[in-house]
Design an enzyme around this catalytic site. Structure first.
Site, PDB file in Angstrom:
ATOM      1  CG  ASP A 112      28.766 -42.176  21.609  1.00  0.00           C
ATOM      2  OD1 ASP A 112      27.983 -41.926  20.677  1.00  0.00           O
ATOM      3  OD2 ASP A 112      28.421 -42.145  22.802  1.00  0.00           O
ATOM      4  CD  GLU A 113      28.243 -37.678  22.536  1.00  0.00           C
ATOM      5  OE1 GLU A 113      28.066 -36.715  21.764  1.00  0.00           O
ATOM      6  OE2 GLU A 113      27.343 -38.145  23.252  1.00  0.00           O
TER       7      GLU A 113
ATOM      8  CB  CYS B 155      10.678 -29.149  14.147  1.00  0.00           C
ATOM      9  SG  CYS B 155       9.482 -27.937  14.755  1.00  0.00           S
TER      10      CYS B 155
ATOM     11  CB  CYS C 280       5.334 -29.462  17.449  1.00  0.00           C
ATOM     12  SG  CYS C 280       6.552 -29.661  16.130  1.00  0.00           S
TER      13      CYS C 280
ATOM     14  CB  CYS D  26      10.028 -31.217  17.392  1.00  0.00           C
ATOM     15  SG  CYS D  26       9.764 -29.599  18.144  1.00  0.00           S
TER      16      CYS D  26
ATOM     17  CB  ALA E 228      18.244 -33.819  16.832  1.00  0.00           C
TER      18      ALA E 228
END
Length: 199
Positions: A88-89, A186, A148, A146, A10
């Protein structure tokens, strides 16, 4: 034996930083590398730019219609004893260009380390990432968390600070007129923000 590696995660999982570290490690041992990225990634212009503030110019940019193997061969000719190609990318590559990466590995004997995100802000695979997941010899997930504290899987898009779940697949952060940003989330937090929507 040379291999095609896909290192994905991510946003904010340190992909560009890991690529720059890999390049440094090769060069510290006296080996030569080539760095490239798709030209659609306008963040950093012709640089690979880590959010940590580290950057480095690419050796070449890849346009959507480019024959990547031919482009690689052109740049390889000026680099003696090339040890690897770092991309990259990689999610922005076209599927046929990922096929070219496999040919660079198998036919030319050069390892390729491709870094990118797996899915877009609507949880759909990017075409380049989908093909890399199909072809890569080695898959490695780079992890981030995340808000959280759980492992982040998805990339939620914000425009002007508000979550959006419709729009073009590609919108480069911080360059769009309405200040596009992304947040790694998440599954639970993503579903909460999207009202249960996954696409």
């Amino acid at each position: 034996m040379a291999k095609l590696y896909f290192r994905y995660g991510a946003m904010n999982s340190g992909k560009s930083t890991a690529l720059l570290q890999a390049a440094y490690n090769y060069e510290e041992r006296g080996q030569h590398v080539l760095l490239a990225k798709p030209e659609i990634d306008t963040k950093g212009a012709d640089q690979i730019a880590s959010r940590l503030g580290v950057s480095r110019p690419v050796d070449f940019l890849i346009a959507a219609g480019d024959d990547l193997r031919a482009l690689f061969a052109e740049h390889r000719a000026r680099v003696p004893n090339l040890a690897c190609l770092l991309i990259d990318e990689a999610q922005f590559l076209q599927p046929h260009q990922v096929d070219d990466l496999l040919r660079i590995v198998v036919d030319d004997g050069i390892p390729v380390l491709a870094y990118g995100i797996r899915t877009d802000f609507q949880t759909r695979a990017f075409p380049g990432s989908a093909r890399l997941l199909e072809l890569a010899h080695s898959l490695e997930e780079l992890k981030t968390i995340c808000r959280c504290g759980r492992k982040a899987l998805f990339n939620a898009r914000l425009v002007g600070g508000r979550f959006v779940f419709d729009g073009d697949q590609v919108a480069i952060d911080e360059l769009a007129a309405d200040k596009v940003t992304y947040e790694s989330m998440c599954a639970e937090c993503y579903l909460r923000e999207s009202g249960g929507r996954l696409a």
